[in-house]
Design a protein around this motif. Sequence first.
Motif, mmCIF file in Angstrom:
data_model
loop_
_atom_site.group_PDB
_atom_site.id
_atom_site.type_symbol
_atom_site.label_atom_id
_atom_site.label_comp_id
_atom_site.label_asym_id
_atom_site.label_seq_id
_atom_site.Cartn_x
_atom_site.Cartn_y
_atom_site.Cartn_z
ATOM 1 N N ILE A 255 0.808 -1.223 0.000
ATOM 2 C CA ILE A 255 0.000 0.000 0.000
ATOM 3 C C ILE A 255 0.840 1.271 0.000
ATOM 4 C CG2 ILE A 255 -1.784 1.276 1.277
ATOM 5 C CD1 ILE A 255 -2.710 -1.486 2.367
ATOM 6 N N PHE A 256 1.956 1.265 0.714
ATOM 7 C CA PHE A 256 2.840 2.432 0.820
ATOM 8 C C PHE A 256 4.220 2.000 0.320
ATOM 9 C CE2 PHE A 256 -0.330 2.543 4.199
ATOM 10 C CZ PHE A 256 -0.845 3.823 4.127
ATOM 11 N N THR A 257 4.388 1.835 -0.965
ATOM 12 C CA THR A 257 5.539 1.110 -1.488
ATOM 13 C C THR A 257 6.878 1.813 -1.319
ATOM 14 O OG1 THR A 257 6.125 -0.399 -3.269
ATOM 15 C CG2 THR A 257 5.502 1.839 -3.904
ATOM 16 N N GLY A 258 6.890 3.132 -1.213
ATOM 17 C CA GLY A 258 8.150 3.844 -0.976
ATOM 18 C C GLY A 258 9.194 3.561 -2.035
ATOM 19 N N SER A 259 10.281 2.929 -1.645
ATOM 20 C CA SER A 259 11.379 2.607 -2.567
ATOM 21 C C SER A 259 11.040 1.440 -3.493
ATOM 22 C CB SER A 259 12.639 2.247 -1.782
ATOM 23 O OG SER A 259 12.446 1.026 -1.090
ATOM 24 N N GLY A 260 10.000 0.692 -3.166
ATOM 25 C CA GLY A 260 9.604 -0.461 -3.967
ATOM 26 C C GLY A 260 10.258 -1.765 -3.571
ATOM 27 N N GLN A 261 11.162 -1.737 -2.589
ATOM 28 C CA GLN A 261 11.948 -2.934 -2.322
ATOM 29 C C GLN A 261 11.128 -4.121 -1.811
ATOM 30 O OE1 GLN A 261 14.781 -3.130 0.852
ATOM 31 N NE2 GLN A 261 13.858 -1.438 1.974
ATOM 32 N N ILE A 262 10.065 -3.893 -1.036
ATOM 33 C CA ILE A 262 9.282 -5.023 -0.520
ATOM 34 C C ILE A 262 8.492 -5.676 -1.649
ATOM 35 C CG2 ILE A 262 7.463 -5.726 1.081
ATOM 36 C CD1 ILE A 262 10.136 -4.979 2.445
ATOM 37 N N GLY A 263 7.808 -4.876 -2.445
ATOM 38 C CA GLY A 263 7.058 -5.430 -3.567
ATOM 39 C C GLY A 263 7.946 -6.107 -4.587
ATOM 40 N N LEU A 264 9.095 -5.506 -4.879
ATOM 41 C CA LEU A 264 10.017 -6.099 -5.855
ATOM 42 C C LEU A 264 10.607 -7.412 -5.342
ATOM 43 C CD1 LEU A 264 11.774 -2.830 -7.047
ATOM 44 C CD2 LEU A 264 10.238 -4.273 -8.408
ATOM 45 N N GLU A 265 10.894 -7.466 -4.051
ATOM 46 C CA GLU A 265 11.383 -8.723 -3.453
ATOM 47 C C GLU A 265 10.325 -9.813 -3.566
ATOM 48 O OE1 GLU A 265 14.066 -11.236 -1.915
ATOM 49 O OE2 GLU A 265 14.604 -9.113 -1.910
ATOM 50 N N ALA A 266 9.065 -9.443 -3.315
ATOM 51 C CA ALA A 266 7.982 -10.425 -3.411
ATOM 52 C C ALA A 266 7.827 -10.924 -4.845
ATOM 53 C CB ALA A 266 6.671 -9.809 -2.908
ATOM 54 N N VAL A 267 7.908 -10.016 -5.810
ATOM 55 C CA VAL A 267 7.801 -10.400 -7.222
ATOM 56 C C VAL A 267 8.962 -11.309 -7.606
ATOM 57 C CG1 VAL A 267 7.958 -9.498 -9.589
ATOM 58 C CG2 VAL A 267 6.399 -8.439 -7.932
ATOM 59 N N SER A 268 10.152 -11.018 -7.103
ATOM 60 C CA SER A 268 11.307 -11.856 -7.378
ATOM 61 C C SER A 268 11.082 -13.291 -6.914
ATOM 62 C CB SER A 268 12.553 -11.278 -6.699
ATOM 63 O OG SER A 268 13.696 -12.056 -6.966
ATOM 64 N N ARG A 269 10.263 -13.450 -5.868
ATOM 65 C CA ARG A 269 9.977 -14.776 -5.310
ATOM 66 C C ARG A 269 8.707 -15.400 -5.883
ATOM 67 N NH1 ARG A 269 12.442 -15.015 0.481
ATOM 68 N NH2 ARG A 269 14.038 -13.412 0.325
ATOM 69 N N GLY A 270 8.087 -14.746 -6.873
ATOM 70 C CA GLY A 270 6.997 -15.390 -7.587
ATOM 71 C C GLY A 270 5.628 -14.752 -7.516
ATOM 72 N N THR A 271 5.433 -13.717 -6.687
ATOM 73 C CA THR A 271 4.101 -13.122 -6.606
ATOM 74 C C THR A 271 3.820 -12.246 -7.819
ATOM 75 O OG1 THR A 271 4.742 -11.023 -5.545
ATOM 76 C CG2 THR A 271 4.306 -12.892 -4.090
ATOM 77 N N THR A 272 2.543 -11.917 -7.970
ATOM 78 C CA THR A 272 2.175 -10.728 -8.717
ATOM 79 C C THR A 272 1.902 -9.684 -7.640
ATOM 80 O OG1 THR A 272 -0.145 -11.401 -8.767
ATOM 81 C CG2 THR A 272 1.203 -11.943 -10.692
ATOM 82 N N ALA A 273 2.140 -8.417 -7.946
ATOM 83 C CA ALA A 273 2.029 -7.395 -6.907
ATOM 84 C C ALA A 273 1.293 -6.167 -7.409
ATOM 85 C CB ALA A 273 3.416 -6.987 -6.409
ATOM 86 N N TRP A 274 0.494 -5.607 -6.510
ATOM 87 C CA TRP A 274 -0.087 -4.285 -6.712
ATOM 88 C C TRP A 274 0.702 -3.372 -5.783
ATOM 89 C CZ3 TRP A 274 -5.406 -3.347 -8.809
ATOM 90 C CH2 TRP A 274 -5.664 -1.985 -8.915
ATOM 91 N N MET A 275 1.472 -2.475 -6.369
ATOM 92 C CA MET A 275 2.302 -1.557 -5.598
ATOM 93 C C MET A 275 1.726 -0.157 -5.736
ATOM 94 S SD MET A 275 5.950 -3.210 -6.787
ATOM 95 C CE MET A 275 7.003 -2.060 -5.921
#
Length: 194
Positions: free
Chosen positions: A50-70
């Motif tokens: 919800i508050f993606t900031g630098s994007g590192q949490i969402g990008l880490e999750a995508v790297s591990r296989g998720t789709t993400a809404w950032m």
Amino acid sequence: MRIISGTLAGRRIPFNNKLFGNARVTTDFVKEALFGSLGPDLTSLRMLDIFTGSGQIGLEAVSRGTTAWMNDRDRKRVAFIRGLIDEWDLRDQITLTGFDWEQLLAHLGDSGDRFDLIYIDPPYDAVTLDGILVAEASLQDVARRGLLSDNGRLFVQHDKRTDLPPSAEDLVLKRSRRYGDSHLSRYEPSSDQG
């Protein structure tokens, strides 16, 4: 900042606080604790950051296989993350928006979207017009709108001095750990929900 694991492991996120809105960046310690609890393979899960900031949490999750809404309301941060999405060819895995958090949750609630992982990490001192910390207000709003899937997990990163409620609607606090100046609290749907 680097991606720890998965298909993007080792890639650097060149986020410069001075250029991109002075966001507080999640420490490696908190990020490792979060993803250590989730595991290396998040394939087929949907994540909401919800508050993606630098994007590192969402990008880490995508790297591990998720789709993400950032999502982040700061235009400079959204433009920065969009550049990474394009450069790393992640357009099929990431939806990126620039809504205020309340607009975002209203939109997602109206559309019936649900997520397996939700990450809430607002500015620690941000409050609503009613004087409620945004960390708690956004948790309550996510719960009220039923955005977490039945087997989902929701994480709130918040200040160590902030006590979040033991429950929000049908979500129950399962664990809260301190990491330096931050707490990471995990909520899950109640096992006795109807």
